[in-house]
Enzyme design. Structure first.
Site, PDB file in Angstrom:
ATOM      1  N   ASP A  18      -1.640   7.199   4.959  1.00 46.07           N
ATOM      2  CA  ASP A  18      -1.842   5.980   4.183  1.00 46.07           C
ATOM      3  C   ASP A  18      -1.413   6.237   2.750  1.00 46.07           C
ATOM      4  O   ASP A  18      -2.004   7.090   2.064  1.00 46.07           O
ATOM      5  CB  ASP A  18      -3.327   5.592   4.256  1.00 46.07           C
ATOM      6  CG  ASP A  18      -3.553   4.143   3.885  1.00 46.07           C
ATOM      7  OD1 ASP A  18      -2.635   3.522   3.322  1.00 46.07           O
ATOM      8  OD2 ASP A  18      -4.652   3.629   4.156  1.00 46.07           O
TER       9      ASP A  18
ATOM     10  N   ASP B  27       3.137   0.790   4.191  1.00 42.65           N
ATOM     11  CA  ASP B  27       2.475   1.928   3.552  1.00 42.65           C
ATOM     12  C   ASP B  27       1.594   2.724   4.502  1.00 42.65           C
ATOM     13  O   ASP B  27       0.693   3.425   4.057  1.00 42.65           O
ATOM     14  CB  ASP B  27       1.660   1.465   2.344  1.00 42.65           C
ATOM     15  CG  ASP B  27       0.622   0.426   2.715  1.00 42.65           C
ATOM     16  OD1 ASP B  27       0.679  -0.108   3.835  1.00 42.65           O
ATOM     17  OD2 ASP B  27      -0.259   0.161   1.877  1.00 42.65           O
ATOM     18  N   GLU B  28       1.856   2.595   5.812  1.00 41.76           N
ATOM     19  CA  GLU B  28       1.042   3.333   6.767  1.00 41.76           C
ATOM     20  C   GLU B  28       1.876   3.796   7.942  1.00 41.76           C
ATOM     21  O   GLU B  28       2.845   3.143   8.319  1.00 41.76           O
ATOM     22  CB  GLU B  28      -0.052   2.418   7.360  1.00 41.76           C
ATOM     23  CG  GLU B  28      -1.153   2.041   6.414  1.00 41.76           C
ATOM     24  CD  GLU B  28      -2.156   1.146   7.109  1.00 41.76           C
ATOM     25  OE1 GLU B  28      -2.568   1.463   8.241  1.00 41.76           O
ATOM     26  OE2 GLU B  28      -2.514   0.114   6.524  1.00 41.76           O
TER      27      GLU B  28
END
Length: 345
Positions: A10, A108-109
């Site tokens: 993350d 973003d992961e």
DNA sequence: TCTGGGGTCCTAGGACCC
DNA sequence: TCTGGGGTCCTAGGACCC
């Protein structure tokens, strides 16, 4: 002993971090990213805010005008999706250089599948590589499944590494509120509390049939499953195939003129069809979304007799769907969405 | 806090058919 | 004819997530 692990990577404060790389002089200052970067624009919210801005009560989702009031010294920047896309791609490329299976989960992961006897060392190497190569910080969660790994990365923030497995689930999670679980939000948490189920432990011990009665045959038992720390553990490395696509616009000033509303719906329908064609997809259903003033949202939809890629068909259908609404109050948002034909599995 | 945009999945109810 | 039961499709809305 080597075994299978799920890791959740993350990126910390992703959008703000990308902006600070481009504007290093803003480091340490309150920065709010959102809309066109004009904090006087109504009906626009922050996409993200740096820790310095958060200290003033500005968070992702805060209206920009509220942000300006709370933090007059903040720097306001416009959102730049292509820049985030590019930064995200650089990070995913770094992850793929490791002996792991990578499932991208938004900008973003990512979930990673790895066989190792030392997931912490792997996570440390991943984090250091992302930092060195992209100058972005990330937190990494380690678990037996995606649910555990996802919650673990939350516990690892900022820039840390945390392991949450079936062995440690109960001691870590039992006393937390049910909305700590990934998939239980404010609404469901409140309903559970009304049934006397306040904590993860209480939900884990609840009667599945009772939960099914209140939340449906799939959701009810699934909530208990989440509370027991279970979850999906399969990493899918093939690209996601979108089920559909939509575009919507919130207007600074409400629309009341029927022709203007119809023009906007036609434009959105045309745009969405172009998007579908660019993605090589066929459209099977057309829906129109209207948010009336002050904040009442309604949708109408229709299935097409046959899949299409024709802008005129989609536009005509969207306008016919629009005709089924009572346009009796001011309109603050219009949206057009489509479902795609799904390829055979 | 006067509340974005883009997604996914589930549920409930009605229509329709056998 | 005076009412059953199941299956499937479609639509509208809700909840959640990033």
């Amino acid at each position: 002993m080597s075994r299978d692990w799920i890791l959740h990577v993350d990126l910390d404060q992703f959008i703000a971090a990308v902006e600070l790389l481009r504007h290093p002089e803003l480091r340490g200052r309150p920065v709010v990213v959102g809309g066109t970067g004009d904090p006087t624009q109504p009906r626009t919210v922050a996409a993200t805010a740096t820790y310095e801005a958060r200290a003033h009560g500005v968070h992702s989702g805060t209206p920009l005008r509220t942000a300006l009031r709370r933090c007059p010294g903040a720097v306001f920047l416009p959102t730049d999706p292509p820049a985030y896309e590019a930064a995200s791609a650089r990070v995913m490329a770094v992850l793929r250089e490791f002996p792991v299976r990578v499932e991208v989960w938004g900008w973003d992961e990512a979930f990673l599948g790895a066989i190792t006897d030392d997931p912490e060392t792997l996570a440390t190497d991943l984090r250091d590589a992302v930092r060195t190569r992209t100058r972005l910080e990330c937190s990494i969660g380690i678990g037996d499944n995606k649910h555990q790994a996802k919650l673990a990365s939350g516990l690892a923030k900022p820039a840390g590494i945390h392991r949450l497995t079936t062995d440690t689930w109960a001691e870590t999670m039992n006393d937390r509120p049910t909305d700590a679980l990934w998939g239980i939000g404010a609404k469901t948490s409140r309903k559970l509390a009304a049934l006397g189920l306040h904590t993860v432990a209480q939900l884990a011990a609840a009667d599945p049939a009772e939960l099914a009665r209140h939340f449906g045959p799939t959701n009810g038992p699934w909530y208990r499953y989440l509370a027991l720390g279970k979850g999906e553990a399969e990493i899918v490395t093939t690209p996601w195939i979108a089920r559909g696509h939509s575009r919507e616009t919130t207007f600074t000033d409400d629309l009341t003129d029927r022709d203007a509303i119809a023009r906007h719906v036609a434009d959105l329908a045309d745009q969405v069809t172009q998007d579908a064609t660019a993605a090589g997809r066929e459209i099977t259903r057309v829906s129109v979304k209207i948010r009336f003033s002050p904040f009442l949202t309604r949708t109408r939809q229709t299935k097409l007799p046959a899949p299409t890629t024709d802008p005129a068909t989609v536009t005509r259908t969207a306008l016919a769907v629009l005709d089924r609404f009572d346009l009796d109050r001011p309109v603050r948002l219009l949206g057009v969405g489509v479902d795609y034909t799904m390829p055979d599995p």
